[in-house]
Design an enzyme around this catalytic site. Structure first.
Site, PDB file in Angstrom:
ATOM      1  N   CYS A   1      -5.025  -3.006   3.335  1.00  0.00           N
ATOM      2  CA  CYS A   1      -4.620  -2.740   4.714  1.00  0.00           C
ATOM      3  C   CYS A   1      -5.783  -2.823   5.726  1.00  0.00           C
ATOM      4  CB  CYS A   1      -3.882  -1.394   4.780  1.00  0.00           C
ATOM      5  SG  CYS A   1      -2.805  -1.247   6.227  1.00  0.00           S
TER       6      CYS A   1
ATOM      7  N   GLU B   1       0.842  -1.203   0.000  1.00  0.00           N
ATOM      8  CA  GLU B   1       0.000   0.000   0.000  1.00  0.00           C
ATOM      9  C   GLU B   1       0.883   1.262   0.000  1.00  0.00           C
ATOM     10  OE1 GLU B   1      -1.763   0.838   3.847  1.00  0.00           O
ATOM     11  OE2 GLU B   1      -3.503   1.802   2.936  1.00  0.00           O
TER      12      GLU B   1
ATOM     13  N   LYS C   1      -9.707   1.976  -1.873  1.00  0.00           N
ATOM     14  CA  LYS C   1      -9.832   1.430  -0.510  1.00  0.00           C
ATOM     15  C   LYS C   1     -11.147   1.885   0.128  1.00  0.00           C
ATOM     16  CE  LYS C   1      -7.073   1.380   3.799  1.00  0.00           C
ATOM     17  NZ  LYS C   1      -5.867   1.971   4.410  1.00  0.00           N
TER      18      LYS C   1
HETATM   19  O1  LIG Z   1      -5.635  -1.664  11.190  1.00  0.00           O
HETATM   20  C1  LIG Z   1      -4.474  -1.436  11.480  1.00  0.00           C
HETATM   21  O2  LIG Z   1      -4.008  -1.735  12.582  1.00  0.00           O
HETATM   22  C2  LIG Z   1      -3.555  -0.763  10.507  1.00  0.00           C
HETATM   23  C3  LIG Z   1      -4.283  -0.138   9.363  1.00  0.00           C
HETATM   24  C4  LIG Z   1      -3.441   0.803   8.588  1.00  0.00           C
HETATM   25  O3  LIG Z   1      -2.334   1.107   8.964  1.00  0.00           O
HETATM   26  C5  LIG Z   1      -3.906   1.327   7.308  1.00  0.00           C
HETATM   27  O4  LIG Z   1      -4.976   0.956   6.814  1.00  0.00           O
HETATM   28  O5  LIG Z   1      -3.186   2.170   6.711  1.00  0.00           O
END
Ligand SMILES: O=C(O)CCC(=O)C(=O)O
Length: 271
Positions: free
Chosen positions: A153, A40, A118
């Site tokens: 993510c 990402e 996303k």
């Molecule tokens: O859910 C998490 O602990 C990390 C999510 C995250 O860092 C993101 O989506 O950029």
């Protein structure tokens, strides 16, 4: 199938321009793989909120150009991770001017096969959650051997998104991430949970290094439809290559048909 997950180090001492070129070379080196996966927001770093605006690019911008070319040179399907996408203002769409965290997938001839915005933005009332718009469409991509389901993510925490992808035919769930070291245990656990509950492969590719003061977890992971970890990276920059049998998804779903026992339409109890 052979997949290579490129766990890129995203540090502030390398410019976005240099990192793009370096990553394009790394993609070219994966010729012979069927699928290559990037993390990402690897141009800026997922926590470098202050760079999103400055480094945002149109969908068909510099990252797109270099990645399309690299996919074609290597002859691989390329999930190019995600970019901070800017929808041009005045393009007539409701999102004109907005930023999105958008993943790009290219086919081996360098054509765009998919773009996924996303859906679940991270940060609660800060960071990505306020700087970027939310996607609303589930995206799958048909490869000759398997169908990819795309998530990014923080999406990993939302099982209903993955069920939607499975209903749309996904067999291999691809999750680029910039997951922080602080919650590494959740990353591994959730990747395995999404694989077991959906009887699907999970290919989860994170970043290494640290940006905006946030050390990254690394530990990209490939999990099979039975929940077994086929490969796991360490904390640093690494190419994680794995061979897997795409037919194992159908075999697992047939031998242990738990997905068929889903009870749809359950009502939420009233309080
Ligand atoms: O859910 C998490 O602990 C990390 C999510 C995250 O860092 C993101 O989506 O950029």
């Amino acid at each position: 199938m052979r997949a290579s997950l490129l766990q890129i180090a995203v540090d502030e001492d390398e410019s976005v321009h240099s990192r793009r070129r370096r990553v394009a070379s790394l993609v070219r080196e994966q010729a012979g793989a069927d699928l290559v996966v990037l993390p990402e927001l690897w141009t800026t770093g997922a926590f470098a909120f202050e760079s999103f605006e400055a480094e945002a690019e149109p969908l068909h911008g510099p990252t797109y150009e270099l990645m399309a070319e690299a996919a074609a040179d290597a002859g691989v399907w390329l999930h190019a991770g995600s970019i901070p996408e800017r929808v041009p203002a005045g393009d007539g769409s409701s999102g004109g001017g907005a930023l999105y965290n958008t993943s790009l997938v290219f086919s081996p001839d360098g054509a765009r096969a998919a773009a996924y915005r996303k859906i679940h933005r991270f940060g609660f009332d800060k960071g990505e959650a306020v700087l970027m718009g939310a996607g609303s469409e589930l995206v799958t991509v048909g490869l000759p051997e398997t169908t990819l389901g795309l998530a990014t993510c923080y999406d990993l925490r939302f099982p209903e998104l993955f069920r939607g992808l499975v209903d749309a035919g996904a067999e291999t769930l691809v999750v680029p991430a910039g997951w922080p070291e602080r919650r590494r245990a959740h990353w591994t656990l959730l990747a395995r949970a999404r694989a077991v509950e959906n009887q699907a492969y999970v290919l989860a590719c994170g970043t290494a290094g640290a940006h905006a003061g946030v050390p990254q977890a690394g530990h990209s992971i490939v999990v099979d439809p039975w929940g077994e970890v086929l490969a796991e990276a360490g904390p640093g920059e690494q190419v994680l290559t794995v061979e897997f049998d795409a037919a194992k998804v159908a075999a697992t779903r047939e031998q242990f048909p738990a997905l068929k026992d889903r009870l749809l339409g359950l009502e939420t109890p009233r309080r």
